[in-house]
Design a protein around this motif. Structure first.
Motif, PDB file in Angstrom:
ATOM      1  N   VAL A 112       0.628  -1.422   0.141  1.00 44.54           N
ATOM      2  CA  VAL A 112       0.335  -0.214   0.098  1.00 44.54           C
ATOM      3  C   VAL A 112       0.854   1.464  -0.233  1.00 44.54           C
ATOM      4  O   VAL A 112       0.746   2.092  -0.977  1.00 44.54           O
ATOM      5  CB  VAL A 112      -1.097   0.201   1.075  1.00 44.54           C
ATOM      6  CG1 VAL A 112      -1.646   1.391   1.008  1.00 44.54           C
ATOM      7  CG2 VAL A 112      -2.120  -0.989   0.801  1.00 44.54           C
ATOM      8  N   ARG A 113       2.185   1.230   0.575  1.00 39.43           N
ATOM      9  CA  ARG A 113       2.918   2.732   1.168  1.00 39.43           C
ATOM     10  C   ARG A 113       3.337   2.620  -0.168  1.00 39.43           C
ATOM     11  O   ARG A 113       3.786   3.490  -1.212  1.00 39.43           O
ATOM     12  CB  ARG A 113       3.965   2.153   2.041  1.00 39.43           C
ATOM     13  CG  ARG A 113       3.316   2.275   3.256  1.00 39.43           C
ATOM     14  CD  ARG A 113       4.128   3.392   4.580  1.00 39.43           C
ATOM     15  NE  ARG A 113       4.458   1.635   4.776  1.00 39.43           N
ATOM     16  CZ  ARG A 113       4.039   0.666   5.944  1.00 39.43           C
ATOM     17  NH1 ARG A 113       3.031   1.387   6.407  1.00 39.43           N
ATOM     18  NH2 ARG A 113       4.734  -0.333   6.267  1.00 39.43           N
ATOM     19  N   ARG A 114       4.163   1.567  -1.379  1.00 40.15           N
ATOM     20  CA  ARG A 114       4.797   1.480  -2.126  1.00 40.15           C
ATOM     21  C   ARG A 114       3.678   2.238  -3.767  1.00 40.15           C
ATOM     22  O   ARG A 114       4.293   3.124  -4.006  1.00 40.15           O
ATOM     23  CB  ARG A 114       5.464   0.584  -3.046  1.00 40.15           C
ATOM     24  CG  ARG A 114       6.413  -0.137  -1.763  1.00 40.15           C
ATOM     25  CD  ARG A 114       7.502   0.936  -2.325  1.00 40.15           C
ATOM     26  NE  ARG A 114       7.976   1.419  -3.851  1.00 40.15           N
ATOM     27  CZ  ARG A 114       9.184   0.321  -3.858  1.00 40.15           C
ATOM     28  NH1 ARG A 114       9.849  -0.280  -3.279  1.00 40.15           N
ATOM     29  NH2 ARG A 114       9.634   0.231  -5.814  1.00 40.15           N
ATOM     30  N   MET A 115       2.655   1.469  -3.627  1.00 39.88           N
ATOM     31  CA  MET A 115       1.531   2.712  -4.268  1.00 39.88           C
ATOM     32  C   MET A 115       1.221   3.891  -4.277  1.00 39.88           C
ATOM     33  O   MET A 115       0.934   4.851  -5.338  1.00 39.88           O
ATOM     34  CB  MET A 115       0.390   1.395  -3.985  1.00 39.88           C
ATOM     35  CG  MET A 115       0.314   0.097  -4.755  1.00 39.88           C
ATOM     36  SD  MET A 115       1.166  -0.011  -6.291  1.00 39.88           S
ATOM     37  CE  MET A 115       2.686  -0.451  -5.833  1.00 39.88           C
ATOM     38  N   ARG A 116       1.031   4.348  -2.493  1.00 40.58           N
ATOM     39  CA  ARG A 116       0.729   5.573  -2.225  1.00 40.58           C
ATOM     40  C   ARG A 116       1.534   6.705  -2.930  1.00 40.58           C
ATOM     41  O   ARG A 116       1.232   7.469  -3.794  1.00 40.58           O
ATOM     42  CB  ARG A 116       0.999   5.693  -0.741  1.00 40.58           C
ATOM     43  CG  ARG A 116      -0.792   5.986  -0.497  1.00 40.58           C
ATOM     44  CD  ARG A 116      -0.443   6.142   0.828  1.00 40.58           C
ATOM     45  NE  ARG A 116      -1.525   5.479   1.142  1.00 40.58           N
ATOM     46  CZ  ARG A 116      -2.014   4.698   2.503  1.00 40.58           C
ATOM     47  NH1 ARG A 116      -0.256   4.524   3.461  1.00 40.58           N
ATOM     48  NH2 ARG A 116      -2.310   3.775   3.725  1.00 40.58           N
ATOM     49  N   ARG A 117       3.299   6.076  -3.034  1.00 41.20           N
ATOM     50  CA  ARG A 117       4.065   6.912  -3.843  1.00 41.20           C
ATOM     51  C   ARG A 117       3.926   7.249  -5.247  1.00 41.20           C
ATOM     52  O   ARG A 117       4.069   8.178  -5.625  1.00 41.20           O
ATOM     53  CB  ARG A 117       5.155   6.288  -4.167  1.00 41.20           C
ATOM     54  CG  ARG A 117       5.978   5.909  -2.501  1.00 41.20           C
ATOM     55  CD  ARG A 117       7.190   6.173  -2.843  1.00 41.20           C
ATOM     56  NE  ARG A 117       8.371   5.369  -3.937  1.00 41.20           N
ATOM     57  CZ  ARG A 117       9.355   4.352  -3.777  1.00 41.20           C
ATOM     58  NH1 ARG A 117       9.699   4.349  -2.128  1.00 41.20           N
ATOM     59  NH2 ARG A 117       9.950   3.800  -4.747  1.00 41.20           N
ATOM     60  N   LEU A 118       2.714   6.135  -5.956  1.00 41.44           N
ATOM     61  CA  LEU A 118       2.690   6.834  -7.436  1.00 41.44           C
ATOM     62  C   LEU A 118       1.409   7.639  -7.628  1.00 41.44           C
ATOM     63  O   LEU A 118       1.343   8.133  -8.091  1.00 41.44           O
ATOM     64  CB  LEU A 118       1.508   4.990  -8.133  1.00 41.44           C
ATOM     65  CG  LEU A 118       2.895   4.645  -8.895  1.00 41.44           C
ATOM     66  CD1 LEU A 118       2.169   2.925  -9.159  1.00 41.44           C
ATOM     67  CD2 LEU A 118       3.934   4.995  -9.284  1.00 41.44           C
ATOM     68  N   GLN A 119       0.508   8.066  -6.174  1.00 42.67           N
ATOM     69  CA  GLN A 119      -0.841   8.730  -6.237  1.00 42.67           C
ATOM     70  C   GLN A 119      -0.725  10.042  -7.071  1.00 42.67           C
ATOM     71  O   GLN A 119      -1.265   9.979  -7.932  1.00 42.67           O
ATOM     72  CB  GLN A 119      -1.280   9.337  -5.233  1.00 42.67           C
ATOM     73  CG  GLN A 119      -3.006   9.156  -4.961  1.00 42.67           C
ATOM     74  CD  GLN A 119      -2.879   9.223  -3.258  1.00 42.67           C
ATOM     75  OE1 GLN A 119      -2.808   8.245  -2.916  1.00 42.67           O
ATOM     76  NE2 GLN A 119      -3.921   9.908  -3.103  1.00 42.67           N
ATOM     77  N   PRO A 120       0.378  10.529  -6.739  1.00 39.82           N
ATOM     78  CA  PRO A 120       0.310  12.233  -7.572  1.00 39.82           C
ATOM     79  C   PRO A 120       0.335  11.996  -8.758  1.00 39.82           C
ATOM     80  O   PRO A 120      -0.145  12.475  -9.434  1.00 39.82           O
ATOM     81  CB  PRO A 120       1.155  12.750  -7.069  1.00 39.82           C
ATOM     82  CG  PRO A 120       1.843  11.883  -5.820  1.00 39.82           C
ATOM     83  CD  PRO A 120       1.019  10.751  -6.242  1.00 39.82           C
TER      84      PRO A 120
END
Lengths: 401, 70
Positions: A112-120
């Motif tokens: 989940v944390r790694r994917m959040r880096r892609l959010q922007p």
């Protein structure tokens, strides 16, 4: 008649949002039914598993049910076939221990944390797509400009395809994955696509960046072959294109047909999270995960299964089983989420589930926020559904606002 | 009630922490489940049972605590 399209396989047939009647009637006879999915599909017995509990049982038991046609355990005692190059790295076709080895290295890249880096980056991609919808004016095709336009660039961000290469990459990828193409054309496209991936892998091996491939070669460079890395990229495209475009298009339609529920998810992020789980269950866009082969004789759902028999698990029927949920055919985004099997179950559970959820949350949320007056620009009964694809969806969705 | 997690079985689906981030976490090193709250309060029991039922690999189990804890 060489040009006549083959009949749509039974397990993929639907009527609008629902499994087709002939498919449902099949499940009336019990949770496991012997079927013929398509003419000439082979002479080994084929079983369609439609009960929720039985589907979980099959998908959750990698010891008695194999997904691999290759390697030591293949074909339930038959001689092991060599895995062809184009199958290398496609995790869904691997059994333990090979599956465990590859999956273990990939899992930390999909937290989940790694994917959040892609959010922007995902937000920016979705904003660009919605800009295009707005520019297209009334009506705009939400499939072309939104549902099918979002997943490709998101996957490019994930994999680390440079921005300048993106359009070429996606065009080659679509040509590679498209099933209706002439064989020679597909082979040529496949070569161009796989050649590009091989070059990308080579570049990352030399100068790993912060992206998914870079992190993989940095942490596990020696443990992956180039063909495995290339195959893993293809796997991500296979898993992340049709499934997401299907969910975005079909989900938008389902919400447009239920304006009360649309208003709830538009105005409340927590309702949207719950709503996505219900949409995943209700729409069940993947028809079926990789077929399983029984490794030994057994009884399943009251039927005698023999070693070597093939089992196809129906995701839409399992997710509409009253054993999972009351009133399964009703879309109700206010329900408490149930343990649906839209992302599969067991060791092959979708690796990208966290990314898919985030992508859908941003996509639905931004679409509805930006176009609060969104409505269909054609009669609902004229919407065409996408049937010949690994995931269900809509062909076109003309909207206005 | 005590939660136990089998990290060998865990497939890193991240379902548990999406539902109950106050109880479950995910390791940045291997992507697998971590327990924030091994012994959650009784008010959490139903939610934890729901998450355990969702886990794709059955890596989360619930156990009664010893009598002296009751």
């Amino acid at each position: 008649m060489p040009n006549e399209p083959a009949p749509v396989p039974l397990h993929t047939r639907r009527t609008r949002f629902d499994p087709a009647d002939e498919l449902r009637r099949l499940s009336d006879g019990g949770p496991v039914t012997r079927v013929s999915l398509a003419p000439g599909a082979g002479d080994r017995p084929l079983w369609l598993v439609t009960g929720y509990h039985e589907v979980r049982q099959v998908l959750g038991d990698q010891v008695r049910f194999s997904t691999s046609r290759f390697g030591a355990r293949s074909a339930a005692g038959g001689r092991a076939a060599q895995r062809p190059d184009e199958g290398i790295g496609l995790l869904m076709d691997y059994d333990p221990p090979e599956h465990t080895r590859l999956r273990k290295m990939l899992t930390p890249e999909f937290t989940v944390r790694r994917m959040r880096r892609l959010q922007p980056r995902i937000e920016a991609i979705i904003t660009e797509c919605l800009d295009a919808v707005e520019r297209a004016g009334h009506p705009a095709d939400l499939v072309e400009l939104f549902a099918s336009a979002v997943p490709g660039p998101v996957l490019c961000e994930l994999i680390g395809v440079p921005r300048d290469d993106r359009d070429d990459f996606l065009r080659r990828c679509h040509a590679h994955l498209e099933t209706g193409k002439e064989r020679s054309e597909r082979a040529a496209a496949g070569t161009a696509f796989t050649r590009y991936l091989a070059a990308l892998v080579a570049r990352q091996r030399k100068n790993p960046d912060e992206g998914f491939l870079g992190m993989l070669v940095r942490d596990h460079g020696d443990e992956f072959t180039d063909k495995e890395l290339r195959g893993i990229c293809i796997l991500l495209m296979l898993a992340g294109l049709d499934n997401i475009s299907g969910m975005l298009g079909l989900g938008a339609l389902a919400l447009l047909e239920n304006p009360g529920q649309l208003a709830l998810v538009r105005d409340d992020p927590a309702a949207l999270d719950r709503g996505i789980e219900e949409l995943l269950r209700y729409l069940s866009v993947p028809h079926a995960p990789t077929p399983r082969t029984a490794v030994e004789d057994m009884t399943l759902g009251g039927k005698r299964i023999r070693a070597g028999d093939t089992l196809v698990c129906s995701i839409p029927l399992a997710n509409r089983d009253p054993a999972l949920i009351d009133e399964p055919d009703r879309l109700d985004i206010t329900r408490e989420p149930v343990p649906h099997v839209a992302f599969g179950h067991g060791i092959h559970h979708c690796l990208g589930a966290a990314l898919a959820r985030m992508e859908m949350r941003i996509a639905y949320g931004e679409l509805l926020r930006r176009f609060p007056g969104l409505r269909l620009a054609i009669p609902a009964e004229d919407v065409e559904f996408r049937v010949r694809s690994t995931a269900y969806g809509v062909e076109r969705l003309p909207v206005t606002w | 009630m005590e939660i136990r997690v089998d990290r060998e079985r865990c497939a890193g689906s991240s379902l548990c922490l999406s539902y109950l981030p106050e109880v479950f976490d995910q390791s940045d090193d291997d992507g697998k489940v971590l327990l924030r709250t091994p012994v959650p309060g009784a008010d959490m029991e139903e939610a934890v049972r729901g998450v355990a039922a969702r886990c794709p690999t059955g890596a989360i189990t619930l156990h009664a605590r010893d009598a002296q804890d009751a």
